[in-house]
Design an enzyme around this catalytic site. Structure first.
Site, PDB file in Angstrom:
ATOM      1  N   ALA A   1       0.916   1.492   9.964  1.00 32.95           N
ATOM      2  CA  ALA A   1       0.537   1.066  11.347  1.00 32.95           C
ATOM      3  C   ALA A   1       1.379   0.111  11.703  1.00 32.95           C
ATOM      4  CB  ALA A   1      -0.927   0.464  11.355  1.00 32.95           C
TER       5      ALA A   1
ATOM      6  N   ASP B   1       8.766   3.486   1.950  1.00 34.15           N
ATOM      7  CA  ASP B   1       7.315   3.804   1.914  1.00 34.15           C
ATOM      8  C   ASP B   1       7.119   4.803   0.866  1.00 34.15           C
ATOM      9  OD1 ASP B   1       4.515   4.238   2.395  1.00 34.15           O
ATOM     10  OD2 ASP B   1       4.712   2.999   4.045  1.00 34.15           O
TER      11      ASP B   1
ATOM     12  N   ASP C   1       0.402  -3.241   2.919  1.00 33.98           N
ATOM     13  CA  ASP C   1      -1.049  -3.316   2.962  1.00 33.98           C
ATOM     14  C   ASP C   1      -1.822  -3.862   1.795  1.00 33.98           C
ATOM     15  OD1 ASP C   1      -0.524  -1.304   1.090  1.00 33.98           O
ATOM     16  OD2 ASP C   1      -1.614   0.205   2.313  1.00 33.98           O
ATOM     17  N   ASN C   2      -0.930  -4.598   1.000  1.00 29.50           N
ATOM     18  CA  ASN C   2      -1.600  -5.245  -0.210  1.00 29.50           C
ATOM     19  C   ASN C   2      -0.856  -6.506  -0.567  1.00 29.50           C
ATOM     20  OD1 ASN C   2       0.223  -4.657  -2.984  1.00 29.50           O
ATOM     21  ND2 ASN C   2       0.515  -2.914  -1.464  1.00 29.50           N
TER      22      ASN C   2
ATOM     23  N   CYS D   1     -23.756  -7.588 -14.469  1.00 25.86           N
ATOM     24  CA  CYS D   1     -25.418  -7.378 -14.581  1.00 25.86           C
ATOM     25  C   CYS D   1     -26.029  -7.203 -13.651  1.00 25.86           C
ATOM     26  CB  CYS D   1     -26.031  -8.562 -15.629  1.00 25.86           C
ATOM     27  SG  CYS D   1     -26.060 -10.028 -14.792  1.00 25.86           S
TER      28      CYS D   1
END
Length: 1087
Positions: free
Chosen positions: A509, A535, A607-608, A663
């Site tokens: 984007a 990319d 994006d990371n 847990c």
């Protein structure tokens, strides 16, 4: 084999045994991915779909509220293509989307700004967009409008725009108007936007819209060079039903006092986000049940874990336990003034930059002065004309004098001169930025979602101008597509743009928007320029709602290749190379030293966070500017990383996200996120990890058995038990076996495990301190009773059995979707009675990292399991393999999300947690990042305004801007970047940007002496994790006369690739007073 009824008999074939699947997730993110003013696209997105309410204006002009009748799981949403719009749905919700789908919008003025607004609205999916323009395309327009080509010059702007805009979304009706507008034509629209209109005409049209029944939302926006403005009027009474788009805040109650006012304390699981004056409702309160009446109550004295309730609870029942407190979001009524009144009494301006606190009023005057100049002279001020600039300043001064006490003290002739010089130009970055802002305002006008801009916004970026004064001849047009940009920045900067060598990482984007901007600006379009984009991803359907360079026929193709081709069609002169490599240590052979050293600037469109940090380190190392940005729904941020001027991206880290203990996820969930995390974990364990483990065993039984024996731990034992279970007790050969497996899974998950849990910890259980075990935030569970009449139970069976069949390669019969036949098949399954067992260990320690319990007998059990497995293997068909299933969230036909939503909702039902529909489950379990085109466009526009400064190369840190914006509020916060930390020694100083370079292939002794000459005593030299030299070790002195590179090869076994001509060492130094001095990395050149 699985137990099942034989035809006409009631006995059980095979035997069953309760099994706790060991695939668990240790921690789950439960907080928003937005931290401070940086946005990361990597975090689990816990955004949810909002079912909104909307304003329907009646004939009297007042607003009535229509509450949506949509219930979770309601099938009445087939009108929304969820595959296409999933990321946008995560921001807006279904009702806002439906409202958009019914909205007709007019965009008048199809220069760069009009095209950007239209693009964003078409991607959003409004019902129709009508494009209005009476003018024709000029070469000048190609600086800012991405839909025009040189072949369009001379054509009507609106007509020339239709085809390319229609390609963005065939569901939107796009039409044109090419003649003069009349007021009456505006009644066909819910919202009208004007980007190129005189003030006189704007006032006339706005009066009509404001007084129309129902009112027509009116937006006027202009970009003039590096200056821009927006004005909004949504009518005399406009109701906003969701002012910020955030989910209502909640808290888990720990205690409530019988007081006046009452003190409410909440568990310290998460900080409360309530504010004084908020309205809240209570539910599930035991004891003080009077609060469960659903009546909104006001709070005050809000603190992180408590608040005071404006209520007298002295006569109420005594609080016992439990309770959820939830914020009630209040609608807000806005009374807009028409433009005619607002010009005289603008009220408070929306600020973007507090360093320019007095700028909005001055620009309010400047834009009125420009309108009068055009009205008086029939043209824009001529670029570089001091005479025209003076005329404009004189008009502005007259307007200012008429303001009386509200006038501006300093009319700022220099700023007005800059305004006059660029007034005719529509610059692409400004159009992109304002296209995002205005597009979002139209969405607000059509839906009541988010708070509108009220009512004026002014912005300028004069800092983007070249640092050195320009000669008037620099502005002279060259009869090129860049003439509008040259009229603002001059031809010298234009040449720098064209010759820039740019590396863009990512073409999603952000990448699509950046490519469009760069192509229009002429970046890398010269003989010396080059734009490299990489990319490793391919195009998916869900990308098409905002990654606007892609079309549906591109699905499955490489993003970078398609995006590069589309960008080259916008500007054929663009010199672009598309790669499909991930940027990281593994591709340093592709992106080698020579590649990085040639670059002018790097633009992240990632994006990371991990990839961002890697690129940041590369830019730091090679001293290259990095332009960073990110979006999350309506929010966006930009960060400029400029060598030696600013801190780097990795210099400040967001705090770690709140994580739910293992847990909690496994046994004590108290919200739907916990249930979905558990469901995703079970999905991956049952359908991906276990089949893969089976295949690993079958592919090489001897090696697999050896590795399990060598491990000899609880995890190895668990793996073997799962493999054996798949090939023996739970092996499926027919689809009926798969149904049996699914039915027994239901019983195990939602009945037996819960019975065991409440047997081990009864409702009245206490902790070692005597406190109730089942106190907040724990929720006491209840086992389910399977019923074929419950569609959610049957849907779980369908999804689980179909996916189980897929792993075993079993064909799925058509009758599975027939509820009657499916019920009959389920009824054949024998479900053994369950008896809870004593002594079962259930993990309650929140710090525990694993559910697997080690045992001294693990090795013996492993040997026994391996023997059983060998027997099973001998009974399998030759070449038998299972098919592992990898989770894919964006295919609604694959039953993945059906199973995960079913698992999560049945578990939620166990614990009385509100259930969610499949779409909302997809957002949370699929970790979908909310995304819309408007915030993306705005972020890239802001970054490209900074790119002018970077490529000019002479700006100071105070000229740059980092931005955080939230279009929902709306909020714009711009600030100077933080400079890097400076370290000093003697007369030297350095920052994180510095790297000391030593050439001519020195020896260790020469390196030490080189540092000694700087007053630094080197006592330790290392390469990677290997120590090359330390003064404490006598034998290391034998290395002093060896070349540093040779010592690295000999001692550290350094494998230096042929493209590398240097290595980097870390040197620990002291000064003469034995104080440690933290020096930069030292690069030793040996090539």
């Amino acid at each position: 084999m699985l137990p099942r009824k034989r035809e006409g008999q009631g006995d059980v074939v095979g035997e069953t045994e309760n099994n706790n699947n060991s695939n668990t997730i240790k921690y789950v993110s439960v907080t928003s991915p937005v931290k401070r003013h940086r946005i990361s696209d990597t975090a689990a997105a816990d955004s949810t779909v909002n079912d909104d309410t909307f304003a329907i204006r009646n004939s009297s002009g007042s607003s009535s509220v229509v509450e949506p009748a949509m219930a979770p799981g309601d099938s009445n949403h087939n009108d929304i293509d969820e595959d296409l719009h999933s990321r946008q749905l995560a921001v807006y919700g279904r009702e806002t989307m439906r409202r958009l789908f019914a909205s007709n919008v007019l965009v008048s003025g199809m220069q760069g700004l009009g095209a950007e607004i239209a693009k964003n609205l078409i991607l959003a999916g409004v019902k129709s967009v009508t494009l209005h323009d009476e003018g024709v395309v000029e070469l000048w327009d190609l600086s800012s409008n991405f839909v025009f080509s040189e072949d369009d010059v001379g054509k009507n702007r609106a007509l020339a725009s239709v085809q390319k805009l229609q390609e963005l979304n065939n569901a939107v009706v796009i039409s044109t108007l090419t003649t003069k507008l009349t007021k009456e034509q505006l009644s066909n629209f819910q919202a009208v936007v004007f980007t190129d209109i005189s003030l006189e005409k704007a006032i006339e049209f706005n009066d009509y819209c404001h007084n129309h029944q129902p009112p027509i939302s009116f937006i006027k926006s202009e970009v003039r060079g590096l200056f821009g403005t927006v004005f909004c009027d949504f009518g005399p009474e406009f109701t906003v039903f969701d002012v910020d788009g955030e989910e209502p805040h909640t808290g888990i109650i720990a205690s409530i006092s019988n007081d006046n006012p009452a003190l409410v304390s909440c568990v310290d699981d998460e900080r409360l986000e309530f504010q004084d004056g908020d309205l809240v409702v209570f539910s599930e309160v035991h004891g003080m049940t009077e609060l469960n009446d659903g009546k909104p109550r006001k709070i005050k004295s809000a603190r992180p874990y408590s608040f005071t309730l404006e209520e007298d609870t002295t006569a109420f029942g005594t609080y016992v336990k439990g309770g959820i407190v939830t914020q009630v979001k209040q609608p807000k009524m806005l009374n807009f003034k028409p433009l005619r009144e607002a010009l005289k009494e603008p009220g408070d301006f929306l600020l973007s930059d507090f360093a320019k606190f007095d700028r909005p009023l001055l620009l309010h005057i400047a834009f009125q002065a420009l309108d009068k100049f055009i009205s008086d002279f029939g043209r824009f001020p001529v670029t570089g004309s001091e005479e025209d600039a003076q005329k404009l300043a004189s008009i502005a001064a007259n307007i200012n004098e008429c303001l009386g006490e509200g006038k501006v003290e300093d009319i700022n002739p220099k700023l007005l001169r800059q305004f006059a010089f660029g007034a005719k130009a529509v610059l692409n970055p400004m159009a992109a930025m304002f296209g995002g802002i205005v597009g979002q305002e139209v969405v607000k006008a059509c839906s009541g979602k988010f708070h509108p801009l009220f009512q004026f916004f002014y912005f300028d970026s004069v800092e983007s101008l070249p640092a050195e004064p320009l000669d008037p001849s620099d502005f002279k047009p060259l009869n090129s597509r860049y003439d509008a940009q040259i009229s603002v920045f001059g031809s010298k900067l234009q040449k720098k743009l064209e010759d820039a060598k740019v590396f863009m990482v990512g073409s999603g984007a952000l990448g699509c928007e950046f490519l469009k901007n760069l192509a229009l600006m002429g970046v890398s379009c010269g003989s010396q320029g080059k734009l490299t984009i990489t990319d490793d991803d391919v195009i998916e359907k869900s990308n098409l709602s905002r990654q606007f360079l892609f079309r549906d026929w591109n699905i499955g193709q490489a993003k970078s290749t398609v995006a590069a081709s589309a960008a080259a069609s916008i500007n054929p002169r663009l010199k672009i190379e598309a790669l499909q490599n991930r940027v990281g240590p593994e591709t340093e052979g592709v992106f080698n030293d020579a590649f990085w050293e040639k670059l002018t600037v790097v633009i992240n469109a990632l994006d990371n966070v991990n990839a961002r940090l890697y690129v940041d380190q590369r830019c730091l190392y090679f001293q290259k500017p990095l332009l960073e940005s990110g979006t999350l729904g309506a929010k966006c941020n930009t960060q400029m990383v400029i060598p030696h001027l600013t801190e780097n991206y990795g210099a400040s880290r967001d705090p770690p996200e709140k994580q739910a203990p293992m847990c909690t996820v496994h046994s004590f969930p108290h919200n739907i996120d916990h249930c979905l995390t558990w469901a995703r974990s079970e999905f991956e364990g049952l359908l991906e990890k276990t089949p893969a483990e089976v295949n690993a065993y079958l592919s090489n039984p001897v090696e697999y058995a050896s590795s399990m024996k060598n491990a000899g731990d609880a995890q190895a034992k668990d793996n073997l038990e799962r493999v054996l279970e798949c090939l023996d007790r739970e092996k499926c050969e027919t689809f009926q076996d798969c149904i049996t497996w699914a039915r027994l899974r239901f019983e195990d998950y939602f009945v037996n495990r819960v019975k065991q849990l409440i047997f081990t910890f009864p409702e009245e259980a206490a902790t070692s301190t005597g406190a109730p075990f089942w106190s907040a935030p724990k929720r006491f569970p209840h086992p389910l009773q399977f019923s074929a009449a419950d569609t959610s139970h049957l849907n779980f069976i369908i999804a689980a059995s179909i996916l189980r069949a897929e792993t075993f390669g079993i064909s799925v019969p058509d009758w599975v979707k027939n509820p009657k036949m499916l019920s009959e098949a389920v009824d054949k399954v024998i479900v053994p009675d369950f008896q809870p067992r004593e002594g079962v260990k259930i993990e309650t320690d929140e710090k525990a990292a694993s559910l697997s319990t080690a045992s001294v007998d693990d090795a013996a059990v492993i040997n026994e399991l391996l023997l059983k497995l060998e027997l099973c293997r001998n009974n399998l068909p030759s070449g038998f393999r299972m098919k592992p299933i990898s989770f894919e969230k964006d295919d609604d036909t694959n039953y993945h999300m059906d199973l995960i939503a079913g698992l999560a909702n049945m578990r939620a039902r166990n614990y009385s947690i509100p259930e969610v529909d499949k779409l909302k489950a997809k957002f949370i379990a699929g970790r979908i990042i909310p995304a819309i085109a408007t915030s993306t466009a705005m972020a890239t526009g802001l970054v490209c305004l900074e790119l002018y400064k970077v490529l000019d190369g002479a700006h100071k840190v105070e000229d740059y801007r980092n931005t955080f914006a939230n279009l929902a509020l709306p909020l714009f916060s711009m600030a100077e970047p933080v400079p890097p930390k400076v370290m000093k020694h003697r007369d030297m100083s350095w920052t994180v940007w510095d790297r000391w370079i030593l050439k001519d292939n020195p020896t260790l002794r020469e390196l030490i002496q080189w540092l000694k000459d700087k007053g630094l005593n080197a006592y330790s030299i290392s390469y990677g994790s290997c120590l090359l030299f330390n003064s404490m070790f006598p034998r290391h002195k034998e290395r002093l006369d060896k070349k540093v590179v040779d010592v690295a090869r000999e001692i550290a076994k350094a494998e230096l690739p042929p493209y590398r001509s240097h290595l980097d060492v870390v040197v620990a130094c002291e000064d003469d007073n034995d104080n440690d001095i933290d020096i930069p990395q030292v690069s030793i050149y040996y090539g």
